[in-house]
Scaffold this motif. Sequence first.
Motif, short mmCIF file in Angstrom:
data_model
loop_
_atom_site.label_atom_id
_atom_site.label_comp_id
_atom_site.label_asym_id
_atom_site.label_seq_id
_atom_site.Cartn_x
_atom_site.Cartn_y
_atom_site.Cartn_z
N LEU A 263 -52.31 -20.15 25.76
CA LEU A 263 -51.90 -19.67 24.61
C LEU A 263 -52.02 -20.75 23.48
CD1 LEU A 263 -48.88 -17.15 25.57
CD2 LEU A 263 -51.61 -16.77 25.08
N PRO A 264 -52.97 -20.72 22.63
CA PRO A 264 -53.22 -21.95 21.70
C PRO A 264 -51.95 -21.82 20.78
CG PRO A 264 -54.94 -20.29 21.30
CD PRO A 264 -54.35 -19.90 22.85
N HIS A 265 -51.43 -22.91 20.54
CA HIS A 265 -50.42 -23.14 19.59
C HIS A 265 -49.04 -21.98 19.85
CE1 HIS A 265 -52.42 -25.93 16.80
NE2 HIS A 265 -53.31 -25.02 16.85
N PHE A 266 -49.09 -21.77 21.14
CA PHE A 266 -47.97 -21.00 21.66
C PHE A 266 -47.99 -19.36 21.09
CE2 PHE A 266 -43.33 -21.09 23.47
CZ PHE A 266 -43.84 -21.75 24.72
N ALA A 267 -49.32 -18.98 20.86
CA ALA A 267 -49.42 -17.80 19.92
C ALA A 267 -49.79 -16.75 20.93
CB ALA A 267 -50.57 -17.76 18.89
N PRO B 164 -49.36 -16.71 7.88
CA PRO B 164 -50.44 -17.44 7.30
C PRO B 164 -50.96 -18.77 8.07
CG PRO B 164 -49.31 -16.37 5.63
CD PRO B 164 -48.51 -16.18 7.03
N ASP B 165 -49.92 -19.80 7.86
CA ASP B 165 -50.42 -21.10 8.40
C ASP B 165 -50.66 -21.07 9.64
OD1 ASP B 165 -49.64 -21.49 5.87
OD2 ASP B 165 -48.07 -23.17 6.22
N TRP B 166 -49.99 -20.62 10.73
CA TRP B 166 -50.35 -20.70 12.07
C TRP B 166 -51.84 -20.04 12.18
CZ3 TRP B 166 -48.52 -23.93 15.16
CH2 TRP B 166 -47.32 -24.59 14.96
N GLY B 167 -51.78 -18.93 11.59
CA GLY B 167 -53.00 -17.80 11.75
C GLY B 167 -54.26 -18.79 11.60
N LYS C 280 -54.55 -22.06 11.51
CA LYS C 280 -54.87 -22.88 12.53
C LYS C 280 -55.82 -22.43 13.64
CE LYS C 280 -50.76 -25.82 11.76
NZ LYS C 280 -49.64 -26.25 12.25
N LEU C 281 -55.41 -20.98 13.91
CA LEU C 281 -56.04 -20.54 15.12
C LEU C 281 -57.41 -19.70 14.45
CD1 LEU C 281 -52.71 -18.74 16.28
CD2 LEU C 281 -54.36 -20.02 17.59
N GLY C 282 -58.00 -19.96 13.43
CA GLY C 282 -59.02 -19.57 12.94
C GLY C 282 -58.95 -17.97 12.35
N TYR C 283 -57.85 -17.22 12.24
CA TYR C 283 -57.81 -16.20 11.60
C TYR C 283 -57.69 -16.15 10.22
CZ TYR C 283 -56.36 -13.85 16.35
OH TYR C 283 -56.60 -13.45 17.21
N THR C 284 -58.65 -14.93 9.45
CA THR C 284 -58.60 -14.93 8.07
C THR C 284 -57.25 -14.17 7.84
OG1 THR C 284 -59.84 -12.91 8.39
CG2 THR C 284 -61.09 -14.89 8.14
N ALA C 285 -56.93 -13.97 6.51
CA ALA C 285 -55.98 -13.07 6.20
C ALA C 285 -56.07 -11.35 6.50
CB ALA C 285 -55.75 -12.97 4.47
N GLU C 286 -57.34 -11.13 6.64
CA GLU C 286 -57.57 -9.82 6.89
C GLU C 286 -57.32 -9.62 8.28
OE1 GLU C 286 -61.31 -6.39 6.75
OE2 GLU C 286 -61.42 -8.56 5.83
#
Length: 317
Positions: free
Chosen positions: A34-38, A81-84, A86-92
């Motif tokens: 689980l990258p970044h404990f996500a 948002p910040d963790w997203g 880091k995980l390569g997630y856009t806002a959408e």
Amino acid sequence: MAAYRNSLPQLEGGVFVTDGGMETTFIFHDGLQLPHFASFVMLASEEGRDRLQAYYRRYLDIARKHGAGFILDTPTWRANPDWGKKLGYTAEALHTANVAGVSLLAGLRGRYQDANQPIVISGAIGPRGDGYKAGSMDAAEAEDYHSVQIGSFADGDADMVAAFTLTNIDEAIGVARAAAARGMPCAISFTVETDGKLVTGRSMQDAIETTDAATGGSPAYYMINCAHPTHFSDAFDHGSAWTKRIYGLRANASRMSHAELDDSETLDAGDPADLGQRYRELMLKLPQVRIVGGCCGTDHRHVEAICAACMPELAHA
């Protein structure tokens, strides 16, 4: 649709169970990365969603066995948002993940809920930064930051939101204000150190009273999570108004400090039976507490032990 947004059943009495340490279960017991404990990244695949459902069902079965209600927290502690980013997630994409988390739990509720087992869907929120370190945002910044994720939950079937592992009072105030602005009941759960205080050195009393004063008492209730009962059992002023605002406990399995847990490469699962008895002692002192579950290092064994130890007292309180 949101079944309980206007009237949370856990505020009206009864016992409510929730899950244990989701991320530590998947990493240390199931061997997942689980990258970044996500854990919210699991929502992107059918296999991940199946694993999540199997995880929740184990706890739902425990609640049903003990005749308790259930709080279904979404797997979205890192989906901000910040963790997203880091995980390569856009806002959408992040919005899609938060909505998907609620939808997954709505399906489970549809299969499990009956007249004797109310099930509340709670949108889980984590801190902007590290859950073991003090944040630096002021309340206005925190309100703006967390309003994005809260908005995703408000637009779906979530009954409430709950912010976990908060270490900074200003961030708690911001979350509460953002939730109130969207008409969402919220729970605020603080993390404490081995001395029973926030990492900033401020007491739980200070944290709860300051947050309530700054928000007009808008949080539905408060919780404590990510600390062992021995870290905070002596920190309560029993019978005081601020203590009565604490409705839930989600303790760690381990007695180790957060610094020690951070440095550990193995899981300290503690003693489930001992943890259950420590919950029982707390329940007898804190009769308003109605929500029991676990945090880091806990799994279904710990939650079963907690229910077995505490349920008779809770059921007749």
